[in-house]
Design an enzyme around this catalytic site. Structure first.
Site: not given
Length: 547
Positions: A161-162, A366, A393, A519, A521
């Protein structure tokens, strides 16, 4: 190269071609990889392309979502927190995407409601059609300016529905830009049922029927399966789904995701797209890409990297990181095997048994205090056992805490994020973050410059004196402890241009120990591995070989 373009009779400007990618049957079939692979093939033909990901969830962006629910948050150069599929788009092409490349239901509705409050709709009743759908189409048209082809991926699964407003918006696109300028590609599942010994087409038939109920007839079907589809099965799917037989494409499971464009090329997908969109281009140039894939598939060496994280139970949380490690192995013709380790397991079982086979150790980013002591204990093991170490990080912050506690002998050293009463908060909240209460989109986000120290490991890896890397954090190295920690041997090898922010720390008298606040990556590409990952994997390989 000649590209035939058309002019919209409505707006009188040169239009981009549009490819809309939808998915059916189940989620996680690989719409992002399919979209990225299509982009790869078209760009290799010399076409100017771009991407847009439309996500049905009501969050404005994924920045505040639990990683176990959403997976990785991919950060763009301009600081947008976006869906991980944007990482696929960038890794498969030469593009650097922006915040305009990812819209969510929340962001669309936020814009519509803002316009309503401002009086832009002149007192009219604001409705899904036309106001929300028009807003979606405006996002599509905005990013398509100056492009030959715009590839738009609709998140979720047909029938949700979204996603209905997004599907309705793309259904209307042929009326706005002309039918010859729009192509619908539907990714679906053709499962092999072992007990019956057959490939089954019913899920695909039902998925296409659901899409046609909405008013969209797909032009091309990408059939996700574990084997090549035989011609008779393609014919059956074509007949029941109302597409040409050569428009039924096998989206076969592959050894490496970077092989997907090659499989699509063999199936004739790019030729089909070029023909149906009336584009005239030369053939794709995939020589370098194919050579890279062959290197990945036929490595000469292997290394084991222990990735000790808070979300190791869901690998999608570290998607870019896993890919970057693989990229780092390409230069060394080395397969990188990742050992996914929950940091809380280190807390319960210790390091020796879990880490003794690791050729390298990586601590990723994290948030929050859970599992932090396991990460710190892991770093102690890497430092004392001379195991190559890369921290990213939060990994850099944990490396700083570990050094403060066990080398500088600052008892109770910690981050203010985990212990506000720590006697030695060697990591603290950034000064420009202290007055911020909102969580969404308020961190230090996006690409910033970093100056590298002369003669450091960081400078040796990069080969330059200044780099630009992407960030996503609130906390930073506490400058009150600079002198104490550097006096004990911590090297601050990367700083912001004004010297205020510590970006990279490393250790002397260690084979390879480096940690970054940013970061790297996000910037790694299979055809252009990031130097830190290449250097880290190289160090792990030397350790394994006893050099």
């Amino acid at each position: 190269m000649r590209i035939r373009v058309v002019r919209s009779p409505k707006v009188g400007v040169t239009m981009s071609k549009f490819i809309f990618v939808t998915g059916g049957v189940v989620s996680s079939l690989g719409k992002g990889l399919a979209s990225a692979s299509i982009g790869n093939l078209l760009e290799s033909r010399g076409l100017k392309i771009t991407f847009l990901k439309l996500d049905p969830y009501i969050n404005v962006d994924p920045g505040t979502m639990n990683p176990y629910q959403h997976g990785e948050v991919y950060v763009t150069d301009d600081g947008a927190e976006t869906d991980l599929d944007l990482g696929h788009y960038e890794r498969f092409t030469s593009l650097v995407l922006t915040k305009e490349s990812n819209y969510t239901t929340g962001r669309i509705y936020h814009s519509v409601i803002t316009k309503e409050r401002r009086g832009d709709y002149l007192g009219g009743t604001v409705q899904v059609v036309p106001h929300v759908t028009d807003e979606i189409k405006q996002c599509i048209m905005r990013i398509s300016k100056g492009m030959d082809v715009t590839i738009v991926e609709i998140g979720g699964t047909v029938g949700d529905i979204e996603s209905l407003p997004f599907l309705e918006a793309i259904r209307q696109m042929p009326y706005d830009v002309g039918r010859d300028n729009v192509l619908y590609v539907h990714l679906t599942l053709v499962p092999y049922i072992g007990a019956a010994g057959e490939l089954k087409t019913k899920p695909t038939q039902h998925s296409v029927n659901k899409l046609r109920e909405i008013g969209i007839q797909p032009n091309i079907l990408l059939c996700r399966t574990d084997r090549y589809l035989p011609p008779e099965l393609k014919g059956k799917i074509a007949m029941f789904c109302n597409v040409e037989k050569d428009a039924v494409i096998t989206a076969k499971d592959v050894d490496t995701i970077y092989e997907v464009p090659i499989v699509f090329r063999k199936e004739g997908l790019d030729e089909l797209i070029v023909r149906q969109l009336h584009l005239e281009t030369g053939p794709p140039n995939l020589r370098e890409w194919d050579a890279m894939v062959q290197k990945i598939k036929h490595p000469k060496h292997e290394v084991s990297i222990a990735l000790v994280g808070k979300y190791a139970g869901l690998k999608e949380c570290y998607k870019s990181l896993a890919e970057a490690l693989g990229h780092g192995g390409i230069d060394h013709e080395t397969k990188v095997n990742i050992d996914w380790i929950e940091s809380e397991d280190i807390e319960r079982q210790g390091t020796e048994r879990i880490l003794r086979e690791a050729d390298g150790i990586l601590i990723p980013g994290g948030f929050g205090a859970r599992g932090i002591e396991g990460k710190i204990t892991t770093i102690t093991y890497a430092r004392e056992h001379q195991v190559p170490f890369l921290g990213l990080c939060l990994g850099m912050q944990c490396a700083t805490i570990e050094f403060a506690r066990n080398v500088a002998w600052l008892a109770g050293a910690n981050s203010a994020e985990f212990d506000e009463r720590s006697p030695h908060p060697v990591i603290h909240l950034m000064s420009d973050q202290q007055s911020i209460s909102d969580k969404g989109g308020t961190m230090r986000l996006g690409a910033y410059l970093c100056k590298l120290g002369e003669g450091t490991l960081a400078q040796k890896m990069y080969g330059v004196s200044e780099v630009r890397e992407r960030h996503r954090h609130r906390y930073e190295f506490n400058n009150a402890y600079r002198e104490q920690l550097t006096a004990k041997g911590l090297v601050l090898s990367g700083l912001s241009p004004d010297g205020r922010l510590v970006e990279i720390v490393e250790l002397k008298n260690h084979p390879w120990f480096l940690a970054t606040q940013f970061h790297p990556e996000y910037s790694s590409r299979p055809h252009r591995p990031h130097p830190l990952f290449s250097g880290f994997v190289g160090a792990a390989l030397r350790r394994k070989c006893g050099h």
